[in-house]
Design an enzyme around this catalytic site. Structure first.
Site, short mmCIF file in Angstrom:
data_model
loop_
_atom_site.label_atom_id
_atom_site.label_comp_id
_atom_site.label_asym_id
_atom_site.label_seq_id
_atom_site.Cartn_x
_atom_site.Cartn_y
_atom_site.Cartn_z
N ALA A 1 12.55 -10.06 -32.69
CA ALA A 1 11.36 -10.01 -31.84
C ALA A 1 10.86 -8.58 -31.68
O ALA A 1 9.65 -8.32 -31.70
CB ALA A 1 11.65 -10.64 -30.48
N ASP B 1 12.28 -16.12 -24.30
CA ASP B 1 13.47 -16.01 -23.46
C ASP B 1 14.59 -15.37 -24.25
O ASP B 1 14.63 -15.44 -25.48
CB ASP B 1 13.91 -17.39 -22.96
CG ASP B 1 14.48 -18.25 -24.08
OD1 ASP B 1 15.72 -18.39 -24.14
OD2 ASP B 1 13.71 -18.75 -24.90
N GLY C 1 14.53 -17.47 -31.46
CA GLY C 1 14.19 -17.34 -30.05
C GLY C 1 13.60 -15.99 -29.74
O GLY C 1 13.07 -15.29 -30.62
N GLU C 2 13.67 -15.60 -28.47
CA GLU C 2 13.21 -14.28 -28.01
C GLU C 2 11.73 -14.05 -28.27
O GLU C 2 11.28 -12.91 -28.40
CB GLU C 2 14.04 -13.16 -28.65
CG GLU C 2 15.53 -13.29 -28.40
CD GLU C 2 16.32 -12.19 -29.07
OE1 GLU C 2 15.79 -11.08 -29.23
OE2 GLU C 2 17.49 -12.44 -29.42
N GLY C 3 10.95 -15.13 -28.40
CA GLY C 3 9.53 -14.97 -28.65
C GLY C 3 9.18 -14.79 -30.11
O GLY C 3 8.01 -14.58 -30.45
#
Length: 377
Positions: A103, A181, A324-326
């Site tokens: 990210a 997240d 994840g993590e955007g």
């Protein structure tokens, strides 16, 4: 909520849909470009959505996006439901802060500032910058299969923290939020929320998570979601209590962030199953709120697909990204920016005057310098 009390029912009155009249104007402007219908595919729909969210035609380019990532550890991770160690989310946060996570790389290459909000990381707050930890509610969360993830007071604090972050971004001029997240155990909590709100069984929503867990871990995760589901069902009528019971501080803050962003008319691109689960809770609070969100990328998680289908949100991308993590939402951002640029800069045909033949293409007076530079090459 002006008197200081937190009443989630207020969001139903505070949140309005993006301007439908402006959207019609954007559709009419698109017709006047002379391009064949459907030539730009979903980019037309995105441009019209942005125009309605901004309340103006032609749409403004997306010039001040921000990636906002809420971070937390979940007690349920101690059951071995994740490929990552329980309490290990702070290492993921450190990688993002150091610029070495997927990210962080994508945000840097896209020129998007990255903001991380620690809600319940299982580490000493002194290990991270004060700007990251200032909204922290607690250290890790309760084990959702046997105990509440948060107390009622902690849930309200987390929800208000999410609202405060949404207000800070709106006040700073952020024109689009890429939401993500950073968690260990977060997809298990998300699975419980989606199963509870969609009225389905644990096995239907249990996925492999960002680390692609093996079969034994998947069975442990399925059992944890099943046990959490038993605890979630009795509190389905109270969304804040539901989040306290099985959501955790990060998911509770994300829900508050999504709702307050809709109040402030800030469009949001969702990423992954955690964001989708929180959006589903927020939809229960205010049915108009999903009109302010886009689904960035399909992760392959069954709970995400279930939640997005319930909200009629169709992901922009489907590349199987589970980091994840955007990350998935950041990958979708260039599409959103392209849609805005096309909606803003394509020349339209003026209406023919009496005695004239077909209308000639005439650039809008407010075309950007980028379009004029293209003309000159």
């Amino acid at each position: 909520m002006s008197d200081g009390s937190l009443n989630l029912d207020d969001f139903g009155d505070l949140i309005e849909r993006p301007d439908s009249g402006v959207r019609r104007d954007a559709e009419e402007r698109r017709v006047r470009t002379g391009l064949p219908a459907g030539a730009l595919g979903r980019l037309d729909e995105l441009g019209e959505w942005l125009a309605a969210a901004q309340g103006r035609v032609p749409v403004e380019p997306v010039s001040r996006p921000k990636a906002v990532l809420f971070a937390g550890d979940h007690g349920v991770a101690r059951l071995g439901v994740s490929a990552r160690p329980a309490g290990g989310a702070h290492a993921l946060v450190r990688a993002a802060l150091d610029g070495t996570s997927p990210a962080a790389v994508l945000a840097r290459r896209s020129g998007v500032p990255l903001r991380i909000v620690d809600m319940s990381l299982d580490c000493d707050p002194d290990e991270l910058p004060a700007e990251v930890t200032r909204h922290r509610v607690r250290r890790s969360g309760g084990r959702l299969d046997t105990e509440d993830a948060l107390t009622a007071e902690e849930a309200e604090r987390a929800f208000r923290a999410g609202m405060a972050v949404a207000d800070e971004e709106a006040d700073a001029g952020t024109d689009l939020v890429v939401l993500g997240d950073i968690s260990v155990g977060g997809t298990t909590a998300a699975g419980v929320l989606v199963a509870a709100l969609c009225g389905t069984d644990a096995s239907v929503v249990t996925g492999r998570g960002g680390g692609r867990i093996d079969d034994l871990a998947w069975m442990r995760k399925c059992a944890a979601i099943r046990d959490g589901l038993r605890r979630a069902r009795p509190v389905l009528g109270d969304q804040l209590r539901l989040l306290a019971t099985v959501g955790g501080a990060d998911l509770t803050a994300i829900t508050g962030f999504l709702l307050q962003s809709a109040v402030r008319r800030t469009p949001v691109v969702l990423d992954g199953v955690v964001g989708a689960a929180c959006a589903l809770v927020a939809q229960r609070v205010a049915f108009r709120a999903p009109d302010w969100w886009l689904a960035g990328s399909a992760s392959g998680e069954p709970a995400q697909a279930k939640a997005l289908d319930r909200m009629a949100l169709d992901p922009l991308l489907d590349h199987g990204v589970t980091a994840g993590e955007g990350t998935g939402a950041l990958l979708a951002l260039p599409l959103v920016r392209a849609a805005a640029a096309l909606a803003a800069e394509l020349p339209v045909r003026r209406e023919p005057e009496e005695g004239e033949g077909s209308a000639a293409a005439e650039p809008d007076a407010d075309r950007t310098g980028a379009a004029r530079m293209l003309d000159a090459t």
